[in-house]
Design a protein around this motif. Structure first.
Motif, PDB file in Angstrom:
ATOM      1  N   MET A   1       0.835  -1.214   0.000  1.00 22.22           N
ATOM      2  CA  MET A   1       0.000   0.000   0.000  1.00 22.22           C
ATOM      3  C   MET A   1       0.862   1.253   0.000  1.00 22.22           C
ATOM      4  O   MET A   1       1.531   1.554   0.978  1.00 22.22           O
ATOM      5  CB  MET A   1      -0.845   0.024   1.294  1.00 22.22           C
ATOM      6  N   ARG A   5      -5.737   5.756   1.528  1.00 19.13           N
ATOM      7  CA  ARG A   5      -7.027   5.164   1.171  1.00 19.13           C
ATOM      8  C   ARG A   5      -8.115   6.211   0.990  1.00 19.13           C
ATOM      9  O   ARG A   5      -9.123   5.955   0.356  1.00 19.13           O
ATOM     10  CB  ARG A   5      -7.485   4.209   2.269  1.00 19.13           C
ATOM     11  N   ARG A  92     -19.345   6.986   1.067  1.00 14.13           N
ATOM     12  CA  ARG A  92     -18.474   6.323   0.107  1.00 14.13           C
ATOM     13  C   ARG A  92     -18.308   4.840   0.424  1.00 14.13           C
ATOM     14  O   ARG A  92     -18.355   3.999  -0.471  1.00 14.13           O
ATOM     15  CB  ARG A  92     -17.118   7.029   0.126  1.00 14.13           C
ATOM     16  N   GLY A  97     -20.228   1.760  -1.615  1.00 15.54           N
ATOM     17  CA  GLY A  97     -19.654   0.415  -1.571  1.00 15.54           C
ATOM     18  C   GLY A  97     -18.164   0.308  -1.816  1.00 15.54           C
ATOM     19  O   GLY A  97     -17.697  -0.705  -2.325  1.00 15.54           O
ATOM     20  N   ASP A  98     -17.393   1.350  -1.465  1.00 19.52           N
ATOM     21  CA  ASP A  98     -15.943   1.263  -1.638  1.00 19.52           C
ATOM     22  C   ASP A  98     -15.338   0.483  -0.473  1.00 19.52           C
ATOM     23  O   ASP A  98     -14.943   1.039   0.541  1.00 19.52           O
ATOM     24  CB  ASP A  98     -15.331   2.671  -1.711  1.00 19.52           C
ATOM     25  N   TYR A  99     -15.260  -0.827  -0.664  1.00 18.75           N
ATOM     26  CA  TYR A  99     -14.840  -1.707   0.425  1.00 18.75           C
ATOM     27  C   TYR A  99     -13.374  -1.501   0.823  1.00 18.75           C
ATOM     28  O   TYR A  99     -12.959  -1.913   1.900  1.00 18.75           O
ATOM     29  CB  TYR A  99     -15.085  -3.176   0.034  1.00 18.75           C
ATOM     30  N   ARG A 100     -12.606  -0.817  -0.034  1.00 22.49           N
ATOM     31  CA  ARG A 100     -11.203  -0.566   0.326  1.00 22.49           C
ATOM     32  C   ARG A 100     -11.102   0.258   1.612  1.00 22.49           C
ATOM     33  O   ARG A 100     -10.083   0.289   2.263  1.00 22.49           O
ATOM     34  CB  ARG A 100     -10.491   0.177  -0.806  1.00 22.49           C
TER      35      ARG A 100
ATOM     36  N   PHE B  61     -14.884  -5.825  -7.252  1.00 29.16           N
ATOM     37  CA  PHE B  61     -15.444  -4.608  -7.850  1.00 29.16           C
ATOM     38  C   PHE B  61     -14.336  -3.775  -8.483  1.00 29.16           C
ATOM     39  O   PHE B  61     -13.172  -3.881  -8.109  1.00 29.16           O
ATOM     40  CB  PHE B  61     -16.224  -3.793  -6.819  1.00 29.16           C
ATOM     41  N   PHE B  66     -15.421   3.530 -10.183  1.00 30.84           N
ATOM     42  CA  PHE B  66     -16.290   3.470  -9.018  1.00 30.84           C
ATOM     43  C   PHE B  66     -17.262   4.644  -8.934  1.00 30.84           C
ATOM     44  O   PHE B  66     -18.418   4.497  -8.541  1.00 30.84           O
ATOM     45  CB  PHE B  66     -15.377   3.424  -7.784  1.00 30.84           C
ATOM     46  N   ARG B  70     -20.800   1.541  -8.478  1.00 31.43           N
ATOM     47  CA  ARG B  70     -19.930   0.370  -8.376  1.00 31.43           C
ATOM     48  C   ARG B  70     -20.364  -0.767  -9.292  1.00 31.43           C
ATOM     49  O   ARG B  70     -21.525  -1.159  -9.307  1.00 31.43           O
ATOM     50  CB  ARG B  70     -19.918  -0.130  -6.928  1.00 31.43           C
TER      51      ARG B  70
END
Ligand code: ZN
Ligand code: ZN
Ligand code: ZN
Lengths: 224, 436
Positions: A1, A5, A92, A97-100, B61, B66, B70
């Motif tokens: 990384m 993020r 977000r 749905g930004d799972y990061r 995804f 995005f 998504r």
């Protein structure tokens, strides 16, 4: 990384010599310094003793007085106000749905959990799961161990039950996974949710857990 | 939703009604392709690291596109090949202006390219009247009942173009699409949108125009360039327009060239002023005396202008110093790309509610304020590319009644970008002079 993020900017994760000499465990950075400061925790001195609502005094707030009158006290700790950057974060992470972004607050949540407590997340319904592909609460917990023993009833079903069963049960949005019910007996439980709005969700979950024999229940939410 | 809403589009199945999905003519493709260590997104053609793109239930995804909503590996993308079902109301072209002889020549070349299904690059200096030059070609296509798209990398450009095309094609149905607008998609004969929106189209347009094709983020963005090509029908035409094409673009496309402005006056030159220590000064929260003097002078004369600075953080420094040095009522605003009030501030400048804007390269092109000057502070910083400098200088002298103006550039050293920009302007003026 190597990227922050939140803003996507470059992450400078060089270990500083005084840090290495401090022998503290190294936690890889997920946010750049600028964003880290955006997510600074508000000072918690002035908030409701029960739900963690930020207010001018440390007295119990009106909502919590009401819950207390119904003999349903629940102590909640909220990390942030549901406002500004945290609202943006949940927009977000959870809604888009930004799972990061799932584990940004893992360390902060973990620091509030006692060693002898059993962590139980508030579940999402099957249809939410189908669309979102994750439960935002278990996502937030990251590596923290938890017991996924609550099941969210489909919204439509909860509605149709009205009138058939007693009122309070009709409104109860959760069920206990019977296979796991033995694991919660006499436990000190800490419920986790993303946002505390009116407290209804958490109170129903707490009530259900008490009915199933836990020793105590309190809750932690990311925002209030 | 009906089938016209999906024709020429590329949409996730989850966004479509059950009824639409039963149409036998629909084409389906997986939204995400899962490879060994990466996933490939069908919509934006980007690759994402599996580890980053993974959801806890083993679906993946795309984190590149995005912001358009998504897409995950449980979805399919739905497409219905483009159909044209438009009612043509005459006259198609309601623009009453007239082209100059030189504009007319380029305009004819554009019409011919559309008729022959060719691609083309229209290279016209700032203020040459690219938009008006495109009218005849668009009018031809609309009159044939064809579907036309006009896209630009910059949302400001789209917002400025929309009313102009509305006035020019008053009888044609059109829609403006960009990330900041609330208006839902509708099937229209003329679509004006940001290049990002093109990611949601496939085989839609018979004619697609990309205005300011060398601007960020379209230039050097493979995904957006792929989307532009994909959104054009197999026998359609692509017209690229800019005042500052890269050498690569000039090689790739057949060029129509217009080196003279519509009012036949030459491009303003970039005047350079040396401030050897401006960088050190701005770090210390100061700006050179010369720059302050120039700004105060323009305020004194009530001359409208744009003041360009290299970085977003410089905006505040300059703003604070000017607030201290100028004692009258504040007559400016600062604008940057992520500024929430960006559109309102640009509108305030347009409405002459402020005398000047302090801004970054975000306002280098597309937006036109008649009769302005520009000041470039720190013109030797790398963010001011050759194209940026030429475009910024091109903000000046756009009005026939004030065809000249000042472009003052303050630099610490004579950078190659500044030198090249000055050379390009001189070169275009030499060619322009030969024509004029
Ligand atoms: Zn950051
Ligand atoms: Zn309270
Ligand atoms: Zn994508």
């Amino acid at each position: 990384m190597d990227n922050c993020r939140w803003c996507g900017g470059f992450l400078n994760s060089n270990l500083k010599i005084h840090f290495i000499l401090s022998f503290k465990p190294f936690i890889p950075k997920t946010l750049c310094d600028k964003c880290e400061s955006l997510f600074t925790l508000p000072s918690r001195e002035e908030s409701c003793v029960d739900c963690g609502r930020f207010q001018a005094s440390q007295k119990r707030c009106q909502d919590c007085e009401k819950w207390l009158n119904q003999k349903q006290q629940l102590n909640n700790q909220a990390l942030y106000l549901y406002h500004g950057i945290i609202k943006e974060y949940l927009e977000r992470y959870k809604f888009k749905g930004d799972y990061r972004l799932h584990s940004l607050f893992q360390t902060r949540i973990n620091s509030l959990i006692e060693a002898d407590e059993l962590v139980i997340p508030i579940p999402v319904t099957k249809s939410t799961m189908k669309q979102r592909h994750f439960n935002q609460v278990t996502g937030m917990l990251g590596e923290i161990e938890f017991l996924d023993c609550l099941v969210a009833k489909p919204k439509a079903q909860a509605q149709s039950e009205k009138g058939r069963n007693e009122r309070i049960n009709a409104q109860q949005p959760f069920e206990i996974n019977q296979k796991l019910v033995s694991k919660i007996k006499s436990q000190k439980v800490v419920l986790i949710d993303d946002v505390y709005t009116t407290g209804t969700t958490l109170h129903y979950a707490a009530q259900l857990l008490r009915e199933n024999g836990v020793q105590s229940v309190r809750s932690i939410t990311l925002a209030r | 939703m009906n089938q016209l809403d999906i024709t020429g589009r590329l949409l996730p199945d989850t966004a479509c009604d059950e009824m639409i999905l039963n149409n036998h003519a629909l084409q389906f493709q997986p939204a995400i392709q899962i490879n060994h260590t990466t996933i490939h997104c069908t919509r934006c053609a980007s690759d994402c690291e599996k580890a980053e793109a993974q959801l806890p239930d083993e679906t993946y995804f795309c984190y590149q596109c995005f912001n358009l909503g998504r897409l995950d590996s449980s979805m399919k993308l739905v497409h219905l090949p483009g159909i044209n079902q438009f009612e043509v109301v005459h006259p198609v072209l309601t623009w009453k202006g007239r082209l100059t002889e030189l504009q007319q020549k380029c305009s004819d070349e554009v019409v011919k390219a559309f008729q022959e299904h060719q691609n083309k690059l229209l290279w016209a200096v700032t203020g040459a009247g690219k938009t008006e030059i495109s009218f005849a070609g668009i009018a031809w296509a609309l009159a044939q009942g064809l579907r036309v798209g006009i896209a630009s990398p910059r949302v400001d450009v789209c917002v400025e173009l929309y009313p102009r095309y509305q006035a020019a094609f008053a009888n044609t149905s059109m829609i403006l699409l960009h990330g900041k607008s609330e208006e839902p998609y509708q099937y229209r004969q003329l679509t004006i949108c940001t290049t990002h929106q093109l990611l949601r189209f496939q085989d839609a347009f018979d004619v697609l125009i990309i205005d300011e094709v060398d601007a960020f983020p379209y230039a050097n963005n493979d995904s957006l360039q792929m989307a532009a090509k994909r959104s054009v029908k197999k026998h359609g035409s692509l017209l690229l327009m800019t005042a500052t094409p890269s050498p690569k673009l000039r090689q790739q496309y057949q060029v129509s060239y217009l080196p003279l402005r519509f009012h036949r006056h030459l491009l303003p030159k970039i005047k350079i002023h040396f401030c050897f220590n401006w960088k050190r000064k701005i770090y210390a929260g100061k700006i050179p005396q010369k720059v302050i003097f120039k700004v105060l002078q323009k305020i004194e004369r009530q001359q409208r202008f744009l003041l360009f600075v290299p970085r977003i953080k410089d905006l505040q420094v300059v703003d604070e110093i000017l607030s201290k040095k100028y004692h009258g009522e504040k007559c400016w605003k600062t604008v940057y790309s992520a500024d929430e009030a960006r559109m309102e501030k640009v509108q305030a400048m347009r409405d002459e509610k402020v005398l000047f804007l302090i801004t970054t390269t975000i306002l280098e092109r597309g937006v036109t304020f008649p009769g302005i000057d520009v000041i470039i502070f720190g013109g030797d910083e790398r963010v001011f590319s050759v194209a940026s400098l030429v475009q910024i200088a091109g903000r000046v002298g756009r009005k026939a009644s004030r065809p000249t103006g000042d472009v003052d550039c303050y630099i610490g050293s004579y950078s190659s970008n500044v030198a090249e920009a000055r050379k390009q302007i001189a070169e275009m003026n030499r060619k322009g002079k030969a024509l004029g």
